[in-house]
Design a protein around this motif. Structure first.
Motif, PDB file in Angstrom:
ATOM      1  N   LEU A  21       0.883  -1.165   0.000  1.00  0.00           N
ATOM      2  CA  LEU A  21       0.000   0.000   0.000  1.00  0.00           C
ATOM      3  C   LEU A  21       0.921   1.215   0.000  1.00  0.00           C
ATOM      4  O   LEU A  21       1.696   1.410   0.929  1.00  0.00           O
ATOM      5  N   PRO A  22       0.891   2.011  -1.065  1.00  0.00           N
ATOM      6  CA  PRO A  22       1.869   3.106  -1.202  1.00  0.00           C
ATOM      7  C   PRO A  22       1.865   4.054  -0.010  1.00  0.00           C
ATOM      8  O   PRO A  22       0.828   4.288   0.608  1.00  0.00           O
TER       9      PRO A  22
ATOM     10  N   CYS B 105      10.113  -2.732 -11.660  1.00  0.00           N
ATOM     11  CA  CYS B 105       8.768  -2.980 -11.129  1.00  0.00           C
ATOM     12  C   CYS B 105       8.330  -1.847 -10.206  1.00  0.00           C
ATOM     13  O   CYS B 105       7.168  -1.453 -10.189  1.00  0.00           O
ATOM     14  N   ASN B 106       9.296  -1.336  -9.430  1.00  0.00           N
ATOM     15  CA  ASN B 106       8.978  -0.261  -8.512  1.00  0.00           C
ATOM     16  C   ASN B 106       8.471   0.960  -9.292  1.00  0.00           C
ATOM     17  O   ASN B 106       7.475   1.586  -8.926  1.00  0.00           O
TER      18      ASN B 106
ATOM     19  N   ARG C 106       4.391   2.319  -9.181  1.00  0.00           N
ATOM     20  CA  ARG C 106       4.150   3.678  -8.695  1.00  0.00           C
ATOM     21  C   ARG C 106       3.210   3.697  -7.486  1.00  0.00           C
ATOM     22  O   ARG C 106       3.348   2.865  -6.590  1.00  0.00           O
ATOM     23  N   ASP C 107       2.268   4.647  -7.463  1.00  0.00           N
ATOM     24  CA  ASP C 107       1.417   4.815  -6.283  1.00  0.00           C
ATOM     25  C   ASP C 107       0.131   4.019  -6.398  1.00  0.00           C
ATOM     26  O   ASP C 107      -0.956   4.531  -6.151  1.00  0.00           O
ATOM     27  N   ARG C 108       0.277   2.757  -6.783  1.00  0.00           N
ATOM     28  CA  ARG C 108      -0.906   1.915  -6.920  1.00  0.00           C
ATOM     29  C   ARG C 108      -0.750   0.670  -6.056  1.00  0.00           C
ATOM     30  O   ARG C 108       0.354   0.290  -5.686  1.00  0.00           O
TER      31      ARG C 108
ATOM     32  N   ALA D 235      -3.142  -4.832  -6.958  1.00  0.00           N
ATOM     33  CA  ALA D 235      -4.351  -5.127  -7.729  1.00  0.00           C
ATOM     34  C   ALA D 235      -4.577  -4.055  -8.794  1.00  0.00           C
ATOM     35  O   ALA D 235      -4.851  -4.365  -9.960  1.00  0.00           O
ATOM     36  N   GLU D 236      -4.440  -2.796  -8.417  1.00  0.00           N
ATOM     37  CA  GLU D 236      -4.636  -1.698  -9.362  1.00  0.00           C
ATOM     38  C   GLU D 236      -3.611  -1.744 -10.489  1.00  0.00           C
ATOM     39  O   GLU D 236      -3.915  -1.454 -11.641  1.00  0.00           O
ATOM     40  N   ALA D 237      -2.376  -2.093 -10.119  1.00  0.00           N
ATOM     41  CA  ALA D 237      -1.307  -2.125 -11.117  1.00  0.00           C
ATOM     42  C   ALA D 237      -1.305  -3.443 -11.893  1.00  0.00           C
ATOM     43  O   ALA D 237      -0.504  -3.617 -12.809  1.00  0.00           O
ATOM     44  N   ARG D 238      -2.191  -4.366 -11.490  1.00  0.00           N
ATOM     45  CA  ARG D 238      -2.205  -5.715 -12.069  1.00  0.00           C
ATOM     46  C   ARG D 238      -0.825  -6.360 -11.974  1.00  0.00           C
ATOM     47  O   ARG D 238      -0.299  -6.919 -12.936  1.00  0.00           O
TER      48      ARG D 238
END
Ligand SMILES: [Zn+2]
Length: 146
Positions: free
Chosen positions: A96-97, A116-117, A121-123, A126-129
């Motif tokens: 969790l960012p 990957c980092n 980013r700030d996701r 799940a959001e970033a898949r």
């Protein structure tokens, strides 16, 4: 009081203890003198600079209560492998960012490669898949050193 280096039974260095602690280890026969100062004795013992454990202690990370969180610790825990792609990792990622309240905690941080980092980013994963290949866990240092 000078610190004494403690070696594992296989001569792998473990950590440093006070001279007093080292003498107690000798007295309890959990360690033997590996290197000592010349011409200096404490009772029957030469003043040790390095002591070696009599029996090998297994040091590894396990679940449960453990050491304080650190970036270096996260990399060690995850074997310096990226939690997203499995490649060599040199950074840590907040699952969790931080920008969204994610904390510096064992369960919220994983080792990650720079690529990957950047991609995550700030996701959230799940959001970033970008599913986590390993579930973060809180390590415990199981070595019980004398
Ligand atoms: Zn990666």
């Amino acid at each position: 009081m000078s610190a004494v280096l403690v070696l594992n039974a296989d001569c792998g260095p473990l950590h440093r203890v006070s001279l007093r602690h080292a003498i107690r280890m000798l007295f309890r026969q959990v360690a033997v003198v590996h290197e000592a100062q010349q011409d200096n004795r404490i009772g029957v013992y030469p003043v040790p600079t390095v002591v070696r454990l009599v029996s090998y202690v297994v040091t590894r990370w396990r679940r449960g209560r453990g050491p304080a969180w650190s970036r270096a610790g996260v990399l060690v825990r995850d074997g310096r492998r990226c939690a997203y792609c499995g490649e060599a990792a040199s950074t840590i990622d907040h699952v969790l960012p931080r920008s969204r309240g994610g904390r510096n905690e064992w369960l919220n941080t994983v080792a990650a490669c720079g690529r990957c980092n950047n991609r995550k980013r700030d996701r959230t994963p799940a959001e970033a898949r970008m599913p986590l290949r390993v579930k973060p866990f809180a390590p415990v240092w199981t070595a019980s050193l004398a």
